[in-house]
Write an enzyme that holds these catalytic residues in place. Structure first.
Site, PDB file in Angstrom:
ATOM      1  N   HIS A 195       0.834  -1.212   0.000  1.00 30.68           N
ATOM      2  CA  HIS A 195       0.000   0.000   0.000  1.00 30.68           C
ATOM      3  C   HIS A 195       0.863   1.255   0.000  1.00 30.68           C
ATOM      4  CE1 HIS A 195      -3.268  -2.701   1.169  1.00 30.68           C
ATOM      5  NE2 HIS A 195      -4.030  -1.783   0.620  1.00 30.68           N
ATOM      6  N   ARG A 302      -7.928  -7.145 -15.214  1.00 32.36           N
ATOM      7  CA  ARG A 302      -7.686  -8.337 -14.391  1.00 32.36           C
ATOM      8  C   ARG A 302      -8.741  -8.401 -13.297  1.00 32.36           C
ATOM      9  NH1 ARG A 302      -1.890  -6.789 -15.200  1.00 32.36           N
ATOM     10  NH2 ARG A 302      -0.791  -8.622 -15.971  1.00 32.36           N
ATOM     11  N   ARG A 338     -11.008  -9.899 -18.473  1.00 31.16           N
ATOM     12  CA  ARG A 338     -10.439 -11.244 -18.462  1.00 31.16           C
ATOM     13  C   ARG A 338     -11.126 -12.063 -17.377  1.00 31.16           C
ATOM     14  NH1 ARG A 338      -4.217 -12.349 -17.187  1.00 31.16           N
ATOM     15  NH2 ARG A 338      -4.841 -11.759 -15.086  1.00 31.16           N
ATOM     16  N   GLU A 439      -0.706 -17.715 -23.883  1.00 30.74           N
ATOM     17  CA  GLU A 439       0.368 -17.652 -22.886  1.00 30.74           C
ATOM     18  C   GLU A 439       1.004 -19.015 -22.648  1.00 30.74           C
ATOM     19  OE1 GLU A 439      -1.190 -15.398 -19.562  1.00 30.74           O
ATOM     20  OE2 GLU A 439      -3.103 -16.411 -19.648  1.00 30.74           O
ATOM     21  N   ASN A 462       4.019 -12.418 -20.113  1.00 25.15           N
ATOM     22  CA  ASN A 462       4.536 -12.721 -18.764  1.00 25.15           C
ATOM     23  C   ASN A 462       4.568 -14.226 -18.546  1.00 25.15           C
ATOM     24  OD1 ASN A 462       4.270  -9.991 -18.636  1.00 25.15           O
ATOM     25  ND2 ASN A 462       2.515  -9.988 -17.257  1.00 25.15           N
ATOM     26  N   ASP A 463       3.476 -14.872 -18.930  1.00 21.50           N
ATOM     27  CA  ASP A 463       3.440 -16.330 -18.785  1.00 21.50           C
ATOM     28  C   ASP A 463       4.073 -17.036 -19.965  1.00 21.50           C
ATOM     29  OD1 ASP A 463       2.308 -17.021 -16.266  1.00 21.50           O
ATOM     30  OD2 ASP A 463       0.454 -16.083 -16.938  1.00 21.50           O
ATOM     31  N   ARG A 473       8.398 -17.104 -13.319  1.00 21.42           N
ATOM     32  CA  ARG A 473       8.457 -15.646 -13.458  1.00 21.42           C
ATOM     33  C   ARG A 473       8.689 -14.910 -12.153  1.00 21.42           C
ATOM     34  NH1 ARG A 473       2.176 -14.310 -15.235  1.00 21.42           N
ATOM     35  NH2 ARG A 473       2.335 -12.302 -14.213  1.00 21.42           N
ATOM     36  N   CYS A 510      -0.698  -8.141 -24.161  1.00 23.67           N
ATOM     37  CA  CYS A 510      -1.005  -7.458 -22.898  1.00 23.67           C
ATOM     38  C   CYS A 510      -0.014  -7.803 -21.787  1.00 23.67           C
ATOM     39  CB  CYS A 510      -2.434  -7.759 -22.457  1.00 23.67           C
ATOM     40  SG  CYS A 510      -2.725  -9.502 -22.172  1.00 23.67           S
TER      41      CYS A 510
HETATM   42  C1  PEP Z   1       0.590 -12.417 -18.989  1.00 19.69           C
HETATM   43  O1  PEP Z   1       0.770 -13.555 -18.579  1.00 19.69           O
HETATM   44  O2  PEP Z   1       1.338 -11.837 -19.804  1.00 19.69           O
HETATM   45  C2  PEP Z   1      -0.557 -11.640 -18.497  1.00 19.69           C
HETATM   46  C3  PEP Z   1      -0.843 -10.453 -18.984  1.00 19.69           C
HETATM   47  O3  PEP Z   1      -1.280 -12.174 -17.481  1.00 19.69           O
HETATM   48  P1  PEP Z   1      -0.845 -12.141 -15.943  1.00 19.69           P
HETATM   49  O4  PEP Z   1       0.406 -11.298 -15.824  1.00 19.69           O
HETATM   50  O5  PEP Z   1      -1.998 -11.588 -15.211  1.00 19.69           O
HETATM   51  O6  PEP Z   1      -0.587 -13.590 -15.668  1.00 19.69           O
HETATM   52 MG    MG Z   2      -0.802 -14.617 -17.552  1.00 23.64          MG
END
Ligand code: PEP
Ligand code: MG
Length: 580
Positions: A195, A302, A338, A439, A462-463, A473, A510
């Site tokens: 926070h 999200r 999502r 992903e 990211n995934d 990650r 994204c």
């Molecule tokens: C991703 O995996 O790139 C993604 C946008 O989803 P999250 O980071 O919420 O897993």
């Molecule tokens: Mg993801």
């Protein structure tokens, strides 16, 4: 000699100022006995201290700027409520009476009892509530002991233009310190999503957290430079370094002013290709940030936050209201909601996941897999999303798809829910676009098959990166392998974009890679036309898009794809940005 220390830069900006070191501030609480005829006086002393603490916090609450995120305000409200709760307001009085002990000790006993309860809880979030108990209890104990060196009580003004160094700071401290005009703050502990970090960002105070042992190396009054963007702290810089940062600060504010001019303007390459720049939204305050940069819509909303940090599940009505608020906030622009992506590193108390031990949570029941297992929960979310679609441009996006069977099951569920809504006379968009996140490498490799049954694709790098290079990650130990430029990753991204083009559906990205300007031109060259990112990065990416030539980049990137050597790839990607 200049000393450099590193931490997590949680709030951008450059600050130059003198260190104000907050001493390590542990209170030593001991027990002493109270004579029977003094008990009432001791209780009165306790009640006075409680009252003073309440007044101080109410003053903090009053001083919170109006643009502060609501969850920060409620954080301080929680402390106010705790002070009024019988657990802290009455139990210590009973202890003073029965045990005939001093008020500080009675409070300490109650603090230990409450902390034990919180620590025994399975829920990670509720476990962190012990910090709230500590914060409130130590505030009262400090008043009882007449100690007031904590920043929240420094109502004179030694903090103006200072860079505050502390082990940790509460949001209330940050609010007060901002009022006192601090230039920046550094804490030894804390994470990017605390926070306190969130508050620093929305108040625009440069801040670094997790600078371990900072107070061991730095002294009061020493000249410091904080670079919140790069996560660096420089102590005792020489004149040349100070000059350098002063000019960099000027450059940054000039750049910010320049970038602001791009607000509301389209993102178009030199050769006339329109690129869509959308925002990722996770927290309520991201909606305010979207307005600041005038994003063209939300490319990733999200929904996990709605389900986290609570013992129950959000109802259909609560979800609907939240989605409608998001639609309202972007006034008519598209919103990609999502569906729930719980699991992996995103934990909830539901469903009794904490009880089952899973050796590879990232490969286990998460995202769409969990939703298809817990269909009762998923149906409620689908109903809410469909109902929201009657009021604006809503799109549904499915996370973690790995095979087409999952998609078929989701489609069936959507049909059932649509029938239910129709039977109940509830409105929805019967043509709600349904997209899928790419992903999982298997999904990227078969993106064309998915594309035939979906209205859009969105690459979740990211995934996708973590699964492609098999590097968690969130694990520091293997972060050196987590490489967005790995040839395997680049090929999967290209395959996905090409699949969308072949089938004729849009492809977005994204993941974090979409908001990193080092990769903007690379992604354009791979053919990407829709980027979704944290709003803070959007104008920088727009500037880069507007300074690029789509067709030329396609040729240049075509030459990068066959390269195998990582260092050469990095260099070639850097050269894409050479003229900037
Ligand atoms: C991703 O995996 O790139 C993604 C946008 O989803 P999250 O980071 O919420 O897993
Ligand atoms: Mg993801």
């Amino acid at each position: 000699m200049t000393l450099a220390l590193y931490g997590l830069g949680v709030s951008r900006g450059i600050a130059i100022g003198q260190a104000y070191v907050l001493a390590h501030d542990e209170l030593r609480i001991t027990e002493y006995k109270i004579a029977a005829d003094q008990v009432d006086k001791e209780i009165a002393r306790f009640e006075d201290a409680l009252d003073t603490a309440l007044q101080q916090l109410q003053q903090v609450r009053y001083q919170i700027p109006t643009n502060t995120p609501v969850d920060i305000q409620s954080f301080i409200d929680t402390h106010l409520l705790m002070l009024k709760d019988a657990a802290l307001a009455q139990v210590p009085i009973d202890t003073i009476t029965m045990r005939r002990c001093n008020a500080e000790w009675a409070l300490q006993l109650q603090r230990d009892a409450l902390v034990n309860v919180f620590e025994a809880m399975d829920d990670a979030y509720l476990r962190t509530r012990r910090d709230d108990v500590d914060f409130v209890v130590s505030r009262v104990q400090r008043i009882l002991l007449n100690r007031s060196e904590h920043p929240s009580e420094l109502l004179g003004n030694p903090l103006r233009d200072a860079i505050v160094l502390a082990d940790d700071l509460s949001p209330a401290d940050v609010v007060l310190m901002q009022h006192q005009g601090i230039a920046a703050f550094i804490t030894e502990f804390g994470g990017t999503t605390s926070h306190t970090a969130i508050l620093a960002r929305s108040l625009g105070i440069p801040a670094l957290v997790g600078v371990h042992n900072a107070r061991r190396y730095l002294k009061d009054g020493e000249l410091l430079i904080v670079d919140g963007r790069r996560g660096v702290l420089l102590a005792s810089p020489d004149d040349a370094i100070v000059e350098f940062f002063i000019s960099r600060r000027q450059q940054e504010s000039a750049t910010a002013a320049e970038l602001n001019k791009l607000k509301g303007r389209p993102a178009i390459t030199h050769d006339g290709k329109k690129v869509n720049l959308l925002a990722n939204v996770e927290l309520h305050e991201d909606l305010v940030a979207i307005e600041r940069v005038a994003a063209e819509g939300i490319g990733l909303y999200r929904t996990e936050m709605l389900f986290m940090n609570r013992p129950d599940l959000p109802s259909e009505e609560e979800q609907l209201e939240t989605y409608l608020n998001v639609l309202n906030a972007v006034s008519g622009a598209p919103v990609t909601i999502r569906s729930l992506d719980i699991g992996g590193d995103k934990n909830v108390t539901w469903p009794q996941q904490s009880c089952s031990i899973v050796s590879n949570p990232a490969l286990s029941l998460r995202g769409i897999r969990l939703c298809l297992k817990e269909t009762a929960v998923f149906r409620v979310q689908l109903r809410a999303i469909l109902r929201a679609s009657a009021y604006g441009e809503v799109r549904l996006m499915l996370p973690m798809l790995s095979n087409l069977g999952e998609l078929t099951q989701v489609r069936r569920l959507i049909d059932t829910v649509k029938k239910e809504l129709t039977a109940q006379g509830l409105k929805f968009n019967s043509k709600l676009p349904v997209g899928g996140m790419i992903e999982v490498p298997a999904a990227a490799l078969s993106a064309e098959m998915f594309a035939k049954y979906l209205d859009f694709l969105s690459i979740g790098t990211n995934d996708l990166i973590q699964y492609t290079v098999a590097a968690d990650r969130i694990d520091d130990a293997v972060s050196y392998l987590y490489d967005p430029l790995h040839p395997g990753v680049l090929r999967l991204i290209k395959m996905t974009i090409d699949a969308g083009n072949t089938v004729g559906i849009p492809v977005a990205m994204c993941g974090e890679m979409a908001g990193d300007i080092r990769y903007t031109r690379l992604l354009l060259g791979l053919g990407l036309r829709e980027f979704s990112m944290h709003p803070a990065f959007l104008l920088e990416v727009k500037r880069r898009v507007n300074n690029s030539d789509f067709d030329h980049l396609k040729k240049q990137v075509g030459e990068i794809l066959p390269v195998a050597e990582p260092a050469v790839i990095v260099e070639l990607v850097d050269t894409l940005n050479d003229d900037l």
